[in-house]
Write an enzyme that holds these catalytic residues in place. Structure first.
Site, PDB file in Angstrom:
ATOM      1  N   HIS A 141     -83.555  17.576 -84.910  1.00  0.00           N
ATOM      2  CA  HIS A 141     -83.991  17.310 -83.535  1.00  0.00           C
ATOM      3  C   HIS A 141     -83.851  15.826 -83.199  1.00  0.00           C
ATOM      4  O   HIS A 141     -83.785  15.433 -82.033  1.00  0.00           O
ATOM      5  CB  HIS A 141     -85.449  17.738 -83.375  1.00  0.00           C
ATOM      6  CG  HIS A 141     -85.808  18.152 -81.979  1.00  0.00           C
ATOM      7  ND1 HIS A 141     -85.891  17.262 -80.935  1.00  0.00           N
ATOM      8  CD2 HIS A 141     -86.093  19.358 -81.452  1.00  0.00           C
ATOM      9  CE1 HIS A 141     -86.229  17.898 -79.836  1.00  0.00           C
ATOM     10  NE2 HIS A 141     -86.345  19.175 -80.106  1.00  0.00           N
TER      11      HIS A 141
ATOM     12  N   ARG B 247     -81.430  14.105 -80.613  1.00  0.00           N
ATOM     13  CA  ARG B 247     -81.784  14.008 -79.188  1.00  0.00           C
ATOM     14  C   ARG B 247     -82.516  12.698 -78.884  1.00  0.00           C
ATOM     15  O   ARG B 247     -82.203  12.005 -77.915  1.00  0.00           O
ATOM     16  CB  ARG B 247     -82.646  15.205 -78.782  1.00  0.00           C
ATOM     17  CG  ARG B 247     -81.848  16.475 -78.633  1.00  0.00           C
ATOM     18  CD  ARG B 247     -82.727  17.712 -78.593  1.00  0.00           C
ATOM     19  NE  ARG B 247     -83.741  17.695 -77.543  1.00  0.00           N
ATOM     20  CZ  ARG B 247     -83.519  18.014 -76.265  1.00  0.00           C
ATOM     21  NH1 ARG B 247     -82.297  18.349 -75.874  1.00  0.00           N
ATOM     22  NH2 ARG B 247     -84.516  18.010 -75.392  1.00  0.00           N
TER      23      ARG B 247
ATOM     24  N   HIS C 229     -84.875  18.352 -69.940  1.00  0.00           N
ATOM     25  CA  HIS C 229     -86.311  18.140 -69.798  1.00  0.00           C
ATOM     26  C   HIS C 229     -86.706  18.430 -68.359  1.00  0.00           C
ATOM     27  O   HIS C 229     -87.654  17.887 -67.852  1.00  0.00           O
ATOM     28  CB  HIS C 229     -86.684  16.686 -70.106  1.00  0.00           C
ATOM     29  CG  HIS C 229     -86.704  16.397 -71.559  1.00  0.00           C
ATOM     30  ND1 HIS C 229     -86.676  15.118 -72.060  1.00  0.00           N
ATOM     31  CD2 HIS C 229     -86.746  17.212 -72.632  1.00  0.00           C
ATOM     32  CE1 HIS C 229     -86.707  15.164 -73.381  1.00  0.00           C
ATOM     33  NE2 HIS C 229     -86.741  16.422 -73.750  1.00  0.00           N
TER      34      HIS C 229
ATOM     35  N   LYS D 176     -85.079  26.604 -73.280  1.00  0.00           N
ATOM     36  CA  LYS D 176     -86.540  26.532 -73.305  1.00  0.00           C
ATOM     37  C   LYS D 176     -87.125  26.631 -71.911  1.00  0.00           C
ATOM     38  O   LYS D 176     -88.145  27.292 -71.706  1.00  0.00           O
ATOM     39  CB  LYS D 176     -86.971  25.218 -73.961  1.00  0.00           C
ATOM     40  CG  LYS D 176     -88.480  25.038 -74.063  1.00  0.00           C
ATOM     41  CD  LYS D 176     -88.824  23.749 -74.783  1.00  0.00           C
ATOM     42  CE  LYS D 176     -90.326  23.575 -74.898  1.00  0.00           C
ATOM     43  NZ  LYS D 176     -90.682  22.327 -75.613  1.00  0.00           N
TER      44      LYS D 176
ATOM     45  N   TYR E  71     -81.304  26.367 -58.750  1.00  0.00           N
ATOM     46  CA  TYR E  71     -80.334  25.650 -57.928  1.00  0.00           C
ATOM     47  C   TYR E  71     -79.978  24.279 -58.506  1.00  0.00           C
ATOM     48  O   TYR E  71     -79.038  23.649 -58.044  1.00  0.00           O
ATOM     49  CB  TYR E  71     -80.884  25.457 -56.511  1.00  0.00           C
ATOM     50  CG  TYR E  71     -81.107  26.742 -55.768  1.00  0.00           C
ATOM     51  CD1 TYR E  71     -80.044  27.425 -55.166  1.00  0.00           C
ATOM     52  CD2 TYR E  71     -82.379  27.291 -55.675  1.00  0.00           C
ATOM     53  CE1 TYR E  71     -80.241  28.620 -54.485  1.00  0.00           C
ATOM     54  CE2 TYR E  71     -82.598  28.495 -54.992  1.00  0.00           C
ATOM     55  CZ  TYR E  71     -81.527  29.147 -54.402  1.00  0.00           C
ATOM     56  OH  TYR E  71     -81.729  30.325 -53.745  1.00  0.00           O
TER      57      TYR E  71
ATOM     58  N   ARG F  27     -81.039  21.015 -78.039  1.00  0.00           N
ATOM     59  CA  ARG F  27     -82.028  21.306 -79.065  1.00  0.00           C
ATOM     60  C   ARG F  27     -81.354  22.017 -80.233  1.00  0.00           C
ATOM     61  O   ARG F  27     -80.356  22.729 -80.038  1.00  0.00           O
ATOM     62  CB  ARG F  27     -83.153  22.169 -78.496  1.00  0.00           C
ATOM     63  CG  ARG F  27     -83.944  21.480 -77.385  1.00  0.00           C
ATOM     64  CD  ARG F  27     -85.001  22.396 -76.783  1.00  0.00           C
ATOM     65  NE  ARG F  27     -85.748  21.704 -75.729  1.00  0.00           N
ATOM     66  CZ  ARG F  27     -85.372  21.629 -74.461  1.00  0.00           C
ATOM     67  NH1 ARG F  27     -84.244  22.227 -74.073  1.00  0.00           N
ATOM     68  NH2 ARG F  27     -86.104  20.982 -73.578  1.00  0.00           N
TER      69      ARG F  27
END
Length: 401
Positions: free
Chosen positions: A332, A335, A358, A269, A368, A242
């Site tokens: 952006h 992406r 995402h 995020k 993990y 991002r």
């Protein structure tokens, strides 16, 4: 004898408490400390009770008498005025505690630790700017759908339809929290589904045709502005992060021996450590950039101060300078450009989504899963970088430049 304003003004404190009666149970209590309080003695259900009306002169004689008559009327109606006053105070306090702004800030405080700082800042700024001024002071349970829609229409009226949708989503989360904490019974945000116009486009503008991507990359290479801005634009297509994650990149996050960039969870995020495999092309750009900013904290420091980074506006302005309009390319958009082309080339969608961060919303599992598909992603990112170089070397007709 009833009291008069002249008498009240002449009252002086003594070393003992004093009472000056006005009739009907009403009197002025004068404490040795000088305080003057209106009180009323009454009996209810056989018990002697006292009611307070406030301090003199803030509450004048006329107001005190009016409150006495109101209390006498309540007694005649079988209502204990003291209990009624207490209940009214508790109701007012409950209304304050359940005001939308209070509930929203409480919800926000419980959620913010799971968000990136930039994401949290955007949510609170949206609430403070657009929602609180309209419904912030109202109890959540009293807010109606038209009231909330009024706030959203104001956002929509300035052309920020996407922001209006995001604000509605946030309000829905606040209402759900209010229901869970017993301060509301219904999520009125859900009633506004379909009330806002759809967001046009649905994605950030980006170049996606292979030949056009090549043209964009060549244009970036030819950028003659600030070297730090040029480096950020050159790296952006290769790393899939991002804009805010790119702009705030720190040298300490890079391990060139391991060929990876590890972005800490606090900057992501989704609050999950994110690994970006570094292709040869990225390492070459970093080596050039290190000559300019390697002695500081940030890869892309602000031109005004090394303690801050370049802004999204700075990068956007550079794209505009290269001739790309707002409907053609955004920062952006790198992406979505990568996502589209990688999917078209047949790469596993899970690898792509993981590299775009995402991923996992379950913070326990996310802790993990930061290395999930890492070998596959390393291969994909290196092949992606080579593919970009291939596109850079082609003209719009598909021939080599």
């Amino acid at each position: 004898m009833k009291l008069s304003d002249v008498t009240l003004r002449r009252v002086k404190a003594t070393d003992k408490p004093q009472k000056f009666a006005d009739g009907g149970g009403l009197y002025l209590y004068v404490a040795p400390t000088g305080g003057k309080l209106w009180r009323m003695d009454y009996r209810f259900e056989g018990k002697r009770k006292t009611l307070s009306f406030g301090a003199y002169p803030a509450v004048g004689l006329k107001d005190a008498r009016a409150r006495r008559e109101e209390a006498k009327g309540q007694i005649a109606a079988g209502i204990d005025p003291g209990a009624h006053k207490k209940a009214a105070k508790e109701a007012a306090r409950a209304d304050t505690d359940s005001a939308f702004e209070i509930v929203a800030r409480e919800w926000f405080d419980r959620q913010k630790d799971g968000w990136a700082e930039s994401h949290a800042g955007k949510i609170m700024a949206r609430l403070e700017r657009d929602i609180f001024p309209v419904v912030g002071g109202r109890p959540v349970r009293d807010i109606t759908a038209p009231m909330l829609l009024e706030a959203l229409r104001r956002i929509e009226s300035r052309g920020a339809v996407d922001t209006a949708h995001r604000a509605l989503q946030t309000c829905g989360q606040v209402f759900r929290y209010a229901i869970a904490t017993g301060r509301a019974e219904h999520n009125i945000a859900a009633d506004l589904k379909g009330a806002l116009p759809p967001v046009r486009g649905g994605h950030f503008a980006s170049v996606k045709e292979p030949a056009a991507v090549g043209g964009l990359l060549r244009a970036i290479d030819a950028y003659t502005g600030n070297v730090i801005v040029r480096a950020a634009l050159r790296i952006a297509p290769y790393v899939l992060v991002r804009p805010v994650e790119l702009r705030r990149a720190e040298w300490a996050e890079f391990n060139l021996d391991a060929n990876e960039w590890r972005i800490p969870a606090t900057r992501m995020k989704m609050r999950e450590l994110h690994i970006v495999p570094l292709a040869r092309q990225v390492r070459e750009i970093l080596a050039e950039l290190h000559q300019y900013t390697g002695g500081g904290r940030y890869l892309f420091p602000s031109m005004r101060a090394n303690t801050a980074t370049i802004s999204d506006v700075t990068l956007l302005a550079a794209l505009r300078r290269l001739g790309y309009g707002k409907d053609e390319m955004t920062v952006h958009g790198f992406r979505s450009m990568a996502s589209t082309l990688l999917n078209e080339k047949g790469y596993n969608r899970d690898w792509i989504e993981k590299q775009l961060a995402h991923g996992e919303r379950d913070t326990v599992r996310a802790s993990y899963n930061f290395a999930q598909y890492l070998p596959e992603r390393r291969k994909m990112m290196h092949e992606w970088a080579d593919y970009l170089d291939e596109l850079r070397g082609q003209s719009l007709s598909g021939t080599k430049v």
